[in-house]
Design a protein around this motif. Structure first.
Motif, PDB file in Angstrom:
ATOM      1  N   GLU A 129       0.779  -1.019   0.063  1.00 33.86           N
ATOM      2  CA  GLU A 129       0.124   0.092   0.058  1.00 33.86           C
ATOM      3  C   GLU A 129       0.811   1.203  -0.052  1.00 33.86           C
ATOM      4  OE1 GLU A 129      -3.382  -0.181  -0.189  1.00 33.86           O
ATOM      5  OE2 GLU A 129      -3.019  -2.410  -0.582  1.00 33.86           O
ATOM      6  N   ARG A 130       2.064   1.315   0.609  1.00 35.58           N
ATOM      7  CA  ARG A 130       3.079   2.183   0.674  1.00 35.58           C
ATOM      8  C   ARG A 130       3.787   2.171  -0.615  1.00 35.58           C
ATOM      9  NH1 ARG A 130       6.149   5.226  -0.253  1.00 35.58           N
ATOM     10  NH2 ARG A 130       7.607   6.255   1.033  1.00 35.58           N
ATOM     11  N   PHE A 131       3.972   1.195  -1.092  1.00 36.44           N
ATOM     12  CA  PHE A 131       4.775   1.306  -2.508  1.00 36.44           C
ATOM     13  C   PHE A 131       3.836   0.481  -3.438  1.00 36.44           C
ATOM     14  CE2 PHE A 131       8.279   1.079   0.974  1.00 36.44           C
ATOM     15  CZ  PHE A 131       8.713   2.294   0.414  1.00 36.44           C
ATOM     16  N   PRO A 132       2.961   1.219  -4.041  1.00 41.69           N
ATOM     17  CA  PRO A 132       2.048   0.602  -5.014  1.00 41.69           C
ATOM     18  C   PRO A 132       2.808   0.326  -6.404  1.00 41.69           C
ATOM     19  CG  PRO A 132       1.392   3.025  -4.853  1.00 41.69           C
ATOM     20  CD  PRO A 132       2.446   2.544  -3.681  1.00 41.69           C
ATOM     21  N   MET A 133       3.762   0.735  -6.737  1.00 41.75           N
ATOM     22  CA  MET A 133       4.756   0.581  -8.073  1.00 41.75           C
ATOM     23  C   MET A 133       5.150  -1.102  -7.788  1.00 41.75           C
ATOM     24  SD  MET A 133       4.474   2.694 -10.206  1.00 41.75           S
ATOM     25  CE  MET A 133       2.675   2.884  -9.711  1.00 41.75           C
ATOM     26  N   LEU A 134       5.381  -1.444  -6.574  1.00 43.13           N
ATOM     27  CA  LEU A 134       5.974  -2.720  -6.599  1.00 43.13           C
ATOM     28  C   LEU A 134       4.617  -3.753  -6.683  1.00 43.13           C
ATOM     29  CD1 LEU A 134       8.032  -4.698  -5.684  1.00 43.13           C
ATOM     30  CD2 LEU A 134       7.736  -4.561  -3.384  1.00 43.13           C
ATOM     31  N   ARG A 135       3.617  -3.392  -6.285  1.00 46.86           N
ATOM     32  CA  ARG A 135       2.427  -4.280  -6.354  1.00 46.86           C
ATOM     33  C   ARG A 135       1.949  -4.222  -7.937  1.00 46.86           C
ATOM     34  NH1 ARG A 135      -1.416  -1.809  -3.354  1.00 46.86           N
ATOM     35  NH2 ARG A 135      -1.931  -0.434  -5.151  1.00 46.86           N
ATOM     36  N   LEU A 136       2.160  -3.143  -8.504  1.00 47.42           N
ATOM     37  CA  LEU A 136       1.881  -3.224 -10.140  1.00 47.42           C
ATOM     38  C   LEU A 136       2.640  -3.984 -10.872  1.00 47.42           C
ATOM     39  CD1 LEU A 136      -0.084  -1.810 -12.111  1.00 47.42           C
ATOM     40  CD2 LEU A 136       1.732   0.240 -12.247  1.00 47.42           C
ATOM     41  N   ALA A 137       4.268  -3.884 -10.547  1.00 49.04           N
ATOM     42  CA  ALA A 137       5.114  -4.689 -11.186  1.00 49.04           C
ATOM     43  C   ALA A 137       4.647  -6.195 -11.110  1.00 49.04           C
ATOM     44  CB  ALA A 137       6.574  -4.513 -10.655  1.00 49.04           C
ATOM     45  N   PHE A 138       4.230  -6.813 -10.004  1.00 47.14           N
ATOM     46  CA  PHE A 138       3.653  -8.089 -10.049  1.00 47.14           C
ATOM     47  C   PHE A 138       2.426  -8.369 -10.916  1.00 47.14           C
ATOM     48  CE2 PHE A 138       6.259  -8.483  -6.351  1.00 47.14           C
ATOM     49  CZ  PHE A 138       7.181  -9.763  -6.487  1.00 47.14           C
ATOM     50  N   GLU A 139       1.709  -7.471 -10.719  1.00 48.52           N
ATOM     51  CA  GLU A 139       0.402  -7.405 -11.663  1.00 48.52           C
ATOM     52  C   GLU A 139       0.846  -7.323 -13.277  1.00 48.52           C
ATOM     53  OE1 GLU A 139      -1.954  -4.264 -10.429  1.00 48.52           O
ATOM     54  OE2 GLU A 139      -2.648  -5.028  -8.706  1.00 48.52           O
ATOM     55  N   CYS A 140       1.591  -6.393 -13.813  1.00 49.48           N
ATOM     56  CA  CYS A 140       2.024  -6.561 -14.971  1.00 49.48           C
ATOM     57  C   CYS A 140       2.872  -7.844 -15.451  1.00 49.48           C
ATOM     58  CB  CYS A 140       2.940  -5.042 -15.248  1.00 49.48           C
ATOM     59  SG  CYS A 140       1.796  -3.714 -15.110  1.00 49.48           S
ATOM     60  N   GLY A 141       3.863  -8.342 -14.456  1.00 48.56           N
ATOM     61  CA  GLY A 141       4.534  -9.341 -14.809  1.00 48.56           C
ATOM     62  C   GLY A 141       3.802 -10.683 -15.095  1.00 48.56           C
ATOM     63  N   LYS A 142       2.636 -10.883 -13.908  1.00 49.48           N
ATOM     64  CA  LYS A 142       1.780 -11.837 -14.267  1.00 49.48           C
ATOM     65  C   LYS A 142       1.009 -11.864 -15.616  1.00 49.48           C
ATOM     66  CE  LYS A 142       1.583 -12.764  -9.310  1.00 49.48           C
ATOM     67  NZ  LYS A 142       0.859 -12.764  -8.149  1.00 49.48           N
TER      68      LYS A 142
END
Length: 392
Positions: A300-313
């Motif tokens: 939640e603090r670093f949403p770009m990390l979550r987005l990386a996993f989403e884009c990678g998958k």
């Protein structure tokens, strides 16, 4: 003697590489290098290492240096990068340029069967499928130079890959690791460039603070080590001493530790499979560190990390969009055109509006990369014009 091509010689990684070469002149020769704008640094590198070929960022730099060094061949722009990387004498290409500009010379070097020392993560994020396929086809080694991927590569040496449970990538947290989302509203470029552990280029330092850099590393690790995203974890490690780890099914972890010094992974990649001595360095002493800390990442603090996993998958060209949008947005922040948190906004918006193309080709990926950059650039320009209109 290995002949080295160094793409991005005047940047922070390039400078570290030159220091490694300086300490092992009996092992390495700098046959070719590229630089963007810093003519003074390029001139000094030419005088010290006497390369055969130099790729310049623009025609003016080429004109100036070719008059000073008539025995050296000079190139310019993207064509010059490819010529440097595919020079017949070159054995190893260290790709240390920033951004997608590193993709084409790296791919061309693979086609010419050059060993790749990869410090340009955007190449695999943008088109990992095609890069790894080309490397397998040409039987070319891709040796990671990013400290995290180098650590994983070293930890996996001699291990049974079928017993691997997960990769654990460590993250320092960047310049704003203790800031709340509210405190990020008005941070400055100067604050963002003040990294607590590493001395890096401006763009990568910004990416470290947004955790975009770690997101790119996750996607790169997926391609380098052929590991599903479900088996890749990122943990916060403030000291940047454990550069990354691998975990096995028996419960054990193997970690690679070292100083926050890019010369170490560079030396390992260039010397591989031999381990060479690091010259002019005080031996690393863990007792001076005392303690090492590890924390769960707050997505939640670093949403770009979550987005990386989403884009990678999602795969396909989603990682391409993720990277291209960030390159434009991060540089816009550095240029004072957008606010810090707007970097995330533009990257997320570009990924949200992206429609995947069926039967994706490499040419499609290159076009999507260009289209995404133009899209984000125009969105930023439009927002600026609206803001200027409101002020009037």
């Amino acid at each position: 003697m290995k002949n080295i091509c160094l793409l991005g010689a005047t940047g922070s990684i390039g400078e570290s590489c030159c220091d490694v070469l300086r300490g092992h002149k009996e092992k390495f020769h700098l046959s070719a290098f590229s630089f963007h704008k810093n003519v003074e640094k390029a001139r000094a590198i030419i005088q010290e290492f006497s390369p055969q070929y130099v790729s310049c960022g623009d025609e003016e730099s080429k004109e100036r240096l070719s008059k000073e060094f008539p025995k050296i061949t000079f190139g310019v722009g993207s064509h010059g990068l490819v010529e440097a990387a595919t020079l017949e004498e070159v054995d190893v290409v260290l790709t240390a340029v920033s951004g997608a500009v590193g993709f084409t010379p790296t791919l061309q070097a693979i086609e010419k069967k050059k060993t790749i020392a990869l410090a340009n993560k955007e190449t695999l994020v943008m088109a990992g499928k095609w890069i790894m396929e080309a490397a397998r086809k040409q039987n070319v080694k891709i040796l990671p130079v990013d400290s995290e991927h180098s650590a994983i590569f070293q930890a996996l040496q001699g291990q049974d890959r079928t017993s691997l449970r997960k990769l654990v990538i460590t993250a320092s947290g960047g310049s704003f690791r203790d800031y709340t989302r509210e405190e990020l509203e008005h941070v400055t470029v100067e604050q963002a460039l003040n990294h607590p552990n590493w001395s890096m280029g401006k763009k990568i330092t910004i990416d470290s603070s947004t955790m975009m850099n770690k997101g790119l590393e996750v996607i790169e690790a997926h391609w380098l080590f052929d590991v599903p995203y479900e088996n890749i974890e990122v943990v916060l490690h403030r000291e940047s001493i454990v550069h990354s780890m691998v975990a096995f099914h028996d419960g054990s972890y193997l970690a690679q530790l070292g100083a926050s010094d890019m010369r170490e992974p560079i030396l390992f990649a260039l010397g591989f499979p031999e381990r060479l001595e690091m010259k002019n360095e005080k031996p690393f002493d863990l007792t001076e560190i005392g303690k090492l800390h590890f924390e769960k990442m707050d997505e939640e603090r670093f949403p770009m990390l979550r987005l990386a996993f989403e884009c990678g998958k999602k795969g396909g060209s989603f990682p391409t969009v993720y990277n291209a949008a960030n390159e434009i947005a991060a540089n816009a922040f550095l240029d004072g055109k957008i606010r810090y948190l707007e970097i995330e906004k533009y990257v997320a918006f570009a990924c949200l509006q992206h429609k995947e193309k069926e039967d994706l080709t490499l040419e499609d990926v290159i076009e999507i990369d260009k289209r995404t950059r133009n899209f984000v650039r125009k969105e930023i320009e439009y927002a600026q014009s609206q803001e200027n209109e409101m002020r009037r």
